[in-house]
Design a protein around this motif. Structure first.
Motif, mmCIF file in Angstrom:
data_model
loop_
_atom_site.group_PDB
_atom_site.id
_atom_site.type_symbol
_atom_site.label_atom_id
_atom_site.label_comp_id
_atom_site.label_asym_id
_atom_site.label_seq_id
_atom_site.Cartn_x
_atom_site.Cartn_y
_atom_site.Cartn_z
ATOM 1 N N HIS A 24 7.999 -9.176 -26.459
ATOM 2 C CA HIS A 24 8.470 -8.417 -25.556
ATOM 3 C C HIS A 24 10.115 -8.336 -24.988
ATOM 4 N N LEU A 25 9.985 -10.137 -24.279
ATOM 5 C CA LEU A 25 11.459 -10.218 -24.136
ATOM 6 C C LEU A 25 12.265 -9.755 -24.682
ATOM 7 N N HIS A 26 12.444 -10.314 -25.786
ATOM 8 C CA HIS A 26 13.616 -10.555 -27.061
ATOM 9 C C HIS A 26 13.953 -9.027 -27.637
ATOM 10 N N ALA A 27 12.972 -8.287 -27.070
ATOM 11 C CA ALA A 27 12.767 -6.796 -27.167
ATOM 12 C C ALA A 27 13.147 -6.364 -25.902
ATOM 13 N N HIS A 28 13.055 -6.819 -25.211
ATOM 14 C CA HIS A 28 13.933 -5.991 -23.939
ATOM 15 C C HIS A 28 15.033 -7.230 -23.523
ATOM 16 N N PRO A 29 15.672 -7.164 -23.857
ATOM 17 C CA PRO A 29 16.830 -8.083 -23.277
ATOM 18 C C PRO A 29 17.654 -7.978 -21.828
ATOM 19 N N GLU A 30 17.800 -8.611 -20.659
ATOM 20 C CA GLU A 30 18.961 -7.757 -20.113
ATOM 21 C C GLU A 30 20.081 -9.380 -20.075
ATOM 22 N N TYR A 82 15.883 -7.353 -13.931
ATOM 23 C CA TYR A 82 15.309 -7.230 -12.921
ATOM 24 C C TYR A 82 13.556 -6.787 -13.672
ATOM 25 N N GLN A 83 14.182 -6.122 -15.061
ATOM 26 C CA GLN A 83 12.646 -5.645 -15.668
ATOM 27 C C GLN A 83 12.086 -7.086 -16.145
ATOM 28 N N THR A 84 12.844 -7.469 -16.326
ATOM 29 C CA THR A 84 12.359 -9.531 -17.211
ATOM 30 C C THR A 84 11.347 -9.865 -15.907
ATOM 31 N N HIS A 126 12.394 -19.663 -23.628
ATOM 32 C CA HIS A 126 12.229 -20.626 -22.578
ATOM 33 C C HIS A 126 10.989 -19.849 -21.700
ATOM 34 N N THR A 127 11.555 -18.858 -21.659
ATOM 35 C CA THR A 127 10.817 -17.812 -20.204
ATOM 36 C C THR A 127 9.456 -17.793 -21.016
ATOM 37 N N ALA A 128 9.275 -17.546 -21.978
ATOM 38 C CA ALA A 128 7.534 -17.610 -22.808
ATOM 39 C C ALA A 128 7.284 -18.730 -22.592
ATOM 40 N N SER A 129 8.235 -19.330 -22.993
ATOM 41 C CA SER A 129 6.700 -21.182 -23.001
ATOM 42 C C SER A 129 6.579 -21.214 -21.631
ATOM 43 N N LEU A 130 7.805 -20.996 -20.550
ATOM 44 C CA LEU A 130 7.297 -21.922 -19.094
ATOM 45 C C LEU A 130 6.128 -20.688 -18.368
ATOM 46 N N LEU A 131 5.938 -19.393 -19.352
ATOM 47 C CA LEU A 131 4.572 -18.599 -18.575
ATOM 48 C C LEU A 131 3.379 -19.459 -19.033
#
Ligand SMILES: [Zn+2]
Ligand SMILES: [Zn+2]
Length: 395
Positions: free
Chosen positions: A23-29, A35-37, A110-115
């Motif tokens: 999801h994060l990869h498909a919606h990079p900012e 903001y969305q992230t 990194h974000t997905a791993s920390l989640l």
């Protein structure tokens, strides 16, 4: 044992973590526009039952997971969330849908791993004493660096962590392995913006002109002596120019030449001296040849030093979690990272998560349009981070 519990949970959550990453990869900012992230991270943390959270530096988030006796010790885990201005060339189901923006540095990982680590840790709160502070920061890729803004916004206060752990993907290391280095690890990086001014005109009449192209050429060569003669051979230094712009023609000498470059090193005292020396040499050459020079040094991130004892404990935790054969020693890396700002305030350990898989053709470097990872790395990225945190709280 808590290690086996964490391993089992990392395995159980693996497919969820992959979904988060996709999801994060498909919606990079881009940097400082996450903001969305940020909203996505907040929503996920709340869905895990983590409600002690706060916004920092506009798009950053800090959250707390409290174990037994929450103030016994506090350890921080950090992820960066921003993407890069690159057009993705991977043909994958999770390809970027934000045209011209791509998670090409693995910050989605990194974000997905920390989640994932957060979900694991929140589920085993009774198994540790102390508090885990989760830091999701904006803008790693852009000066002044989201880390510096998060620190200004007091992310390291109330409660103050004794140390901070960060991980970064490393496409040079095979998936299934991680890398550590104690002490000096990454460079400071300063951006150089130089304008050499002369007097342009017809290329056939050089005697009436001050040729900024020739002057700039001499200046670029002369500046290398900063690295070859002024720098101590014991201190790594790099001076590179990647952009030289002289908009003349075969028979047109332009009025000015614009040059951009980078200066990197691993010593703050030398860094400051080098700035002075570069300007001095540039002025000497340019003015000696009749031109003028504007020389701007835009200071970037400081060098990154991993704290010896904290890094040793984290590396031992990794060996215990993954086996000695899967934990490698890293060499000095002349790229820069804004994680270094945290390490100037408290002890830090920045380690590398292997993401390479030659058999699957996953070999591209970070910051390239074909960068991708072997997603098996996410199970390790989440599990190991959780385990390092628990291990650190025990120490
Ligand atoms: Zn990057
Ligand atoms: Zn990065």
């Amino acid at each position: 044992m808590v290690k086996d519990k964490i391993k089992a949970l990392a395995k159980e959550y693996k497919s969820d973590i992959i979904t988060l990453r996709r999801h994060l990869h498909a919606h990079p900012e881009l940097s400082f526009q996450e903001y969305q992230t940020s909203a996505f991270v907040e929503e996920k943390l709340k869905s895990f039952g983590i409600t002690q959270l706060e916004k920092k530096a506009d798009t950053g988030i800090v959250a707390l997971i409290e174990g037994r006796n929450p103030r016994a010790k506090v350890i921080a885990l950090r992820a960066d969330m921003d993407a890069l201005p690159i057009i993705e060339q991977n043909e994958v189901s999770y390809k970027s849908t934000n045209s011209g923006v791509m998670h090409a540095c693995g910050h989605d990982v990194h974000t997905a791993s920390l989640l994932g680590a957060a979900k694991i840790l929140n589920g085993i709160r009774d198994d540790f004493e102390g508090t885990v502070k989760l830091i999701f920061q904006p803008g790693e890729e852009l000066i002044p660096g989201g880390a510096s803004l998060m620190i200004k916004d007091k992310v390291l206060e109330n409660p103050r962590p004794s140390g901070i752990i960060g991980q970064h993907v490393m496409p040079l290391i095979p998936v299934g392995k991680v890398g550590f280095r104690k002490g000096m690890y990454m460079a400071s990086a300063d951006e150089l913006y130089i304008t050499v001014k002369g007097k342009g005109g017809h290329g056939a009449m050089p005697e009436t002109l001050v040729d900024p192209v020739l002057i700039a050429s001499h200046m670029i060569v002369a500046l290398q002596q900063v690295v070859s003669r002024n720098a101590s051979p014991k201190i790594p230094s790099v001076l590179s120019f990647g952009r030289v712009e002289a908009l003349g023609a075969t028979n047109v000498i332009p009025n000015e030449v614009k040059i951009q470059g980078t200066f990197r090193t691993l010593n703050e005292e030398w860094r400051a001296k080098a700035h002075v020396q570069m300007v001095k040499i540039a002025k000497g050459i340019v003015e000696g040849m009749g031109g003028e020079v504007d020389f701007e040094v835009r200071r970037g991130y400081p060098f990154l030093k991993n704290a010896e004892a904290l890094t040793e404990r984290a590396q031992q935790a990794a060996i215990s979690y993954m086996g000695e054969e899967n934990v490698v020693d890293l060499d000095i890396w002349m790229a820069a990272e804004d994680f270094s700002y945290y390490t100037q305030e408290i002890d830090g350990c920045f380690y590398r998560l292997g993401t390479r898989n030659e058999a699957k053709g996953i070999v591209s470097g970070v910051h390239t349009p074909t960068f991708d990872i072997d997603e098996d790395a996410l199970e390790i990225g989440a599990g190991l981070m959780a385990y390092i945190a628990v291990n650190e709280l025990k120490s």
